[in-house]
Design a protein around this motif. Sequence first.
Motif, PDB file in Angstrom:
ATOM      1  N   LEU A   1      58.257  46.994  77.429  1.00  0.00           N
ATOM      2  CA  LEU A   1      59.297  46.183  76.790  1.00  0.00           C
ATOM      3  C   LEU A   1      58.836  45.651  75.433  1.00  0.00           C
ATOM      4  CD1 LEU A   1      60.587  44.159  79.870  1.00  0.00           C
ATOM      5  CD2 LEU A   1      61.778  46.017  78.680  1.00  0.00           C
ATOM      6  N   GLU A   2      57.576  45.244  75.366  1.00  0.00           N
ATOM      7  CA  GLU A   2      57.037  44.754  74.098  1.00  0.00           C
ATOM      8  C   GLU A   2      57.032  45.878  73.061  1.00  0.00           C
ATOM      9  OE1 GLU A   2      53.180  42.335  72.356  1.00  0.00           O
ATOM     10  OE2 GLU A   2      52.910  43.541  74.161  1.00  0.00           O
TER      11      GLU A   2
ATOM     12  N   ASP B   1      63.101  46.223  67.209  1.00  0.00           N
ATOM     13  CA  ASP B   1      63.466  44.849  66.840  1.00  0.00           C
ATOM     14  C   ASP B   1      64.714  44.390  67.606  1.00  0.00           C
ATOM     15  OD1 ASP B   1      62.583  42.609  65.455  1.00  0.00           O
ATOM     16  OD2 ASP B   1      64.032  42.912  63.829  1.00  0.00           O
ATOM     17  N   SER B   2      64.876  44.927  68.812  1.00  0.00           N
ATOM     18  CA  SER B   2      66.035  44.611  69.649  1.00  0.00           C
ATOM     19  C   SER B   2      65.878  43.231  70.281  1.00  0.00           C
ATOM     20  CB  SER B   2      66.164  45.667  70.754  1.00  0.00           C
ATOM     21  OG  SER B   2      66.981  45.210  71.798  1.00  0.00           O
ATOM     22  N   CYS B   3      66.899  42.405  70.125  1.00  0.00           N
ATOM     23  CA  CYS B   3      66.885  41.073  70.743  1.00  0.00           C
ATOM     24  C   CYS B   3      66.890  41.183  72.262  1.00  0.00           C
ATOM     25  CB  CYS B   3      68.089  40.259  70.276  1.00  0.00           C
ATOM     26  SG  CYS B   3      67.989  39.754  68.551  1.00  0.00           S
ATOM     27  N   GLU B   4      67.558  42.198  72.791  1.00  0.00           N
ATOM     28  CA  GLU B   4      67.599  42.396  74.242  1.00  0.00           C
ATOM     29  C   GLU B   4      66.209  42.734  74.793  1.00  0.00           C
ATOM     30  OE1 GLU B   4      69.662  45.311  77.560  1.00  0.00           O
ATOM     31  OE2 GLU B   4      70.452  45.291  75.531  1.00  0.00           O
ATOM     32  N   ALA B   5      65.508  43.638  74.127  1.00  0.00           N
ATOM     33  CA  ALA B   5      64.148  43.996  74.563  1.00  0.00           C
ATOM     34  C   ALA B   5      63.211  42.792  74.439  1.00  0.00           C
ATOM     35  CB  ALA B   5      63.624  45.172  73.749  1.00  0.00           C
ATOM     36  N   LYS B   6      63.398  42.037  73.372  1.00  0.00           N
ATOM     37  CA  LYS B   6      62.576  40.843  73.144  1.00  0.00           C
ATOM     38  C   LYS B   6      62.753  39.848  74.290  1.00  0.00           C
ATOM     39  CE  LYS B   6      62.289  36.938  69.949  1.00  0.00           C
ATOM     40  NZ  LYS B   6      62.845  36.364  68.720  1.00  0.00           N
ATOM     41  N   GLU B   7      63.992  39.595  74.661  1.00  0.00           N
ATOM     42  CA  GLU B   7      64.257  38.616  75.724  1.00  0.00           C
ATOM     43  C   GLU B   7      63.776  39.132  77.086  1.00  0.00           C
ATOM     44  OE1 GLU B   7      65.131  34.958  77.192  1.00  0.00           O
ATOM     45  OE2 GLU B   7      64.899  35.603  75.120  1.00  0.00           O
TER      46      GLU B   7
ATOM     47  N   TYR C   1      61.290  41.149  77.516  1.00  0.00           N
ATOM     48  CA  TYR C   1      59.830  41.040  77.440  1.00  0.00           C
ATOM     49  C   TYR C   1      59.394  39.603  77.701  1.00  0.00           C
ATOM     50  CZ  TYR C   1      55.216  40.644  75.280  1.00  0.00           C
ATOM     51  OH  TYR C   1      53.897  40.350  75.038  1.00  0.00           O
TER      52      TYR C   1
ATOM     53  N   GLU D   1      59.023  48.491  72.969  1.00  0.00           N
ATOM     54  CA  GLU D   1      60.409  48.730  72.569  1.00  0.00           C
ATOM     55  C   GLU D   1      60.885  47.664  71.587  1.00  0.00           C
ATOM     56  OE1 GLU D   1      62.543  51.392  73.247  1.00  0.00           O
ATOM     57  OE2 GLU D   1      60.550  52.138  73.786  1.00  0.00           O
ATOM     58  N   TYR D   2      60.516  46.428  71.845  1.00  0.00           N
ATOM     59  CA  TYR D   2      60.906  45.340  70.938  1.00  0.00           C
ATOM     60  C   TYR D   2      60.293  45.552  69.555  1.00  0.00           C
ATOM     61  CZ  TYR D   2      60.462  40.847  68.598  1.00  0.00           C
ATOM     62  OH  TYR D   2      60.456  39.852  67.661  1.00  0.00           O
TER      63      TYR D   2
END
Length: 125
Positions: free
Chosen positions: A34-35, A42-48, A50, A37-38
């Motif tokens: 997930l990290e 720079d996806s907010c969904e992947a960030k959250e 993660y 992918e983020y």
Amino acid sequence: MNEKEELLQKIKIENWIWILYLFLIGFSFYSNYLETEYLKTDSCEAKEKYRKSLIIIFSVALFVYFYFFEDSLKDVKKQSPCDNPKKIFLTQANFLASTLILIAGCIFLFIAITDTNIDTEIAFS
């Protein structure tokens, strides 16, 4: 319960904790995915996702740390002045180490919860 039975019971619990650690290792791989992918998207969904995965990982770890802290506290309380001085020292050293690990776990979890921008790299290092 006598001392040998208590130790056997502790070993049974520790075996379950090792299984839990295996889950944490697998989930940590997913968290690293997930990290990645983020960072790539720079996806907010992947960030959250993660960030939430870090909170789960460090919450479970804190639960385990608390078990070992509580177990070492019981050992300290069971000590007798008649015990071997080396045993007393090592039991108290174990309690100190368990306490410090518990404190570190609390700090890691605090960082995971409050670092909404994921500016701090936290790990079991």
